[in-house]
Enzyme design. Sequence first.
Site, PDB file in Angstrom:
ATOM      1  N   ASP A 123       0.822  -1.224   0.000  1.00  0.00           N
ATOM      2  CA  ASP A 123       0.000   0.000   0.000  1.00  0.00           C
ATOM      3  C   ASP A 123       0.852   1.269   0.000  1.00  0.00           C
ATOM      4  O   ASP A 123       1.971   1.273   0.509  1.00  0.00           O
ATOM      5  CB  ASP A 123      -0.909  -0.027   1.242  1.00  0.00           C
ATOM      6  CG  ASP A 123      -2.044   0.985   1.128  1.00  0.00           C
ATOM      7  OD1 ASP A 123      -2.364   1.418   0.003  1.00  0.00           O
ATOM      8  OD2 ASP A 123      -2.618   1.335   2.176  1.00  0.00           O
TER       9      ASP A 123
ATOM     10  N   ASN B  74     -11.000  -2.846  -4.840  1.00  0.00           N
ATOM     11  CA  ASN B  74     -10.267  -1.853  -5.641  1.00  0.00           C
ATOM     12  C   ASN B  74     -10.907  -1.581  -7.007  1.00  0.00           C
ATOM     13  O   ASN B  74     -10.536  -0.622  -7.687  1.00  0.00           O
ATOM     14  CB  ASN B  74      -8.799  -2.263  -5.818  1.00  0.00           C
ATOM     15  CG  ASN B  74      -7.966  -2.106  -4.559  1.00  0.00           C
ATOM     16  OD1 ASN B  74      -7.038  -2.876  -4.320  1.00  0.00           O
ATOM     17  ND2 ASN B  74      -8.244  -1.099  -3.735  1.00  0.00           N
TER      18      ASN B  74
HETATM   19  C1  IPE Z   1      -5.340  -2.607   0.348  1.00  0.00           C
HETATM   20  O1  IPE Z   1      -5.072  -1.277   0.077  1.00  0.00           O
HETATM   21  C2  IPE Z   1      -5.305  -3.399  -0.894  1.00  0.00           C
HETATM   22  C3  IPE Z   1      -3.998  -3.509  -1.528  1.00  0.00           C
HETATM   23  C4  IPE Z   1      -2.858  -2.981  -1.145  1.00  0.00           C
HETATM   24  C5  IPE Z   1      -3.988  -4.300  -2.690  1.00  0.00           C
HETATM   25  P1  IPE Z   1      -6.236  -0.196  -0.097  1.00  0.00           P
HETATM   26  O2  IPE Z   1      -5.537   1.083  -0.368  1.00  0.00           O
HETATM   27  O3  IPE Z   1      -7.218  -0.664  -1.085  1.00  0.00           O
HETATM   28  O4  IPE Z   1      -6.915  -0.204   1.353  1.00  0.00           O
HETATM   29  P2  IPE Z   1      -7.805   0.858   2.089  1.00  0.00           P
HETATM   30  O5  IPE Z   1      -8.864   1.294   1.133  1.00  0.00           O
HETATM   31  O6  IPE Z   1      -6.896   1.987   2.478  1.00  0.00           O
HETATM   32  O7  IPE Z   1      -8.345   0.144   3.280  1.00  0.00           O
HETATM   33  C1  IPE Z   2      -1.751   0.175  -3.189  1.00  0.00           C
HETATM   34  O1  IPE Z   2      -1.535   1.534  -3.293  1.00  0.00           O
HETATM   35  C2  IPE Z   2      -2.085  -0.467  -4.507  1.00  0.00           C
HETATM   36  C3  IPE Z   2      -3.494  -0.852  -4.642  1.00  0.00           C
HETATM   37  C4  IPE Z   2      -4.384  -0.826  -3.697  1.00  0.00           C
HETATM   38  C5  IPE Z   2      -3.919  -1.294  -5.940  1.00  0.00           C
HETATM   39  P1  IPE Z   2      -2.719   2.578  -3.280  1.00  0.00           P
HETATM   40  O2  IPE Z   2      -3.102   2.862  -4.687  1.00  0.00           O
HETATM   41  O3  IPE Z   2      -3.815   2.168  -2.391  1.00  0.00           O
HETATM   42  O4  IPE Z   2      -1.969   3.845  -2.685  1.00  0.00           O
HETATM   43  P2  IPE Z   2      -2.591   4.922  -1.703  1.00  0.00           P
HETATM   44  O5  IPE Z   2      -3.096   4.172  -0.500  1.00  0.00           O
HETATM   45  O6  IPE Z   2      -3.673   5.608  -2.455  1.00  0.00           O
HETATM   46  O7  IPE Z   2      -1.420   5.798  -1.389  1.00  0.00           O
HETATM   47 MG    MG Z   3      -4.159   2.446  -0.402  1.00  0.00          MG
END
Ligand code: IPE
Ligand code: IPE
Ligand code: MG
Length: 243
Positions: free
Chosen positions: A20, A68
């Site tokens: 993340d 997602n």
């Molecule tokens: C969790 O991250 C899923 C992945 C890293 C694949 P998210 O960015 O989707 O999680 P939330 O929405 O902050 O809980």
């Molecule tokens: C994790 O990074 C990747 C996925 C969840 C696909 P994020 O895209 O959630 O990154 P932030 O949390 O917005 O920084």
């Molecule tokens: Mg995230």
Amino acid sequence: MTETQRAQVRLPRHIGIIMDGNGRWAKQRGLERSEGHRAGANTFRRICDYAAEIGIECLTFYAFSTENWKRPAREVAAIMDLFRDYLKEAQEREAENARKGFRIRYIGTREGLAPDIVAMIELIERQSAAQTATVVNLAVNYGGRDEIVHAVRALAAQVAAGTLQPAEITEQQISDQLYTAGLPDPDLIIRPSGELRLSNFLTWQSAYSELWFSDVLWPDFTPEDLDRAIFDYNERNRRFGGV
Ligand code: IPE
Ligand code: IPE
Ligand code: MG
């Protein structure tokens, strides 16, 4: 970690990583979110190799959740293209992955994934099925609750067919219906980016996992960060409800 540290440390058998912070990493640099995902994909390659090198038996990387899909279509498409790049590369580097002993597996639901991605996943799972040094689970279109729903449906079908009695259902049977069937539960779950939650990652399997959080954004995560998590894990007293 040094050879000496490696000899002294108790390694987790299975590490789960929630990758993340890609979006915030890109934003900090005035880049598109997709650039953050690209950087995160490279970190994944580096950390996967390093973890295997030090002898971790099983790794699960959370790359895309069932939730997602709510993101803008452009971002989802960019993430899927990065997944395609990785799968293509893994196919091309079959010999290298065999030398490293990577068994690559997909965990998540195939429903909703593009057919070309599903085909590549199936090919790579077949190609690498006999390798045993390190299991690399790719969690894409993965949700812990969704996984449990699939498991419940499979068991319910056996009950409906008369081959299973409800009273016979055990924790082991539920575990055996999950995408991670046959693998040890994660000993350690790592989440970078400052968020203190699991976000639907390995919901059933994480019952007794040690959790490790860091403020580092995933694209900046280094082998030294992984070492730190493993050293902290070594300080934990896992009781599993005992004394
Ligand atoms: C969790 O991250 C899923 C992945 C890293 C694949 P998210 O960015 O989707 O999680 P939330 O929405 O902050 O809980
Ligand atoms: C994790 O990074 C990747 C996925 C969840 C696909 P994020 O895209 O959630 O990154 P932030 O949390 O917005 O920084
Ligand atoms: Mg995230």
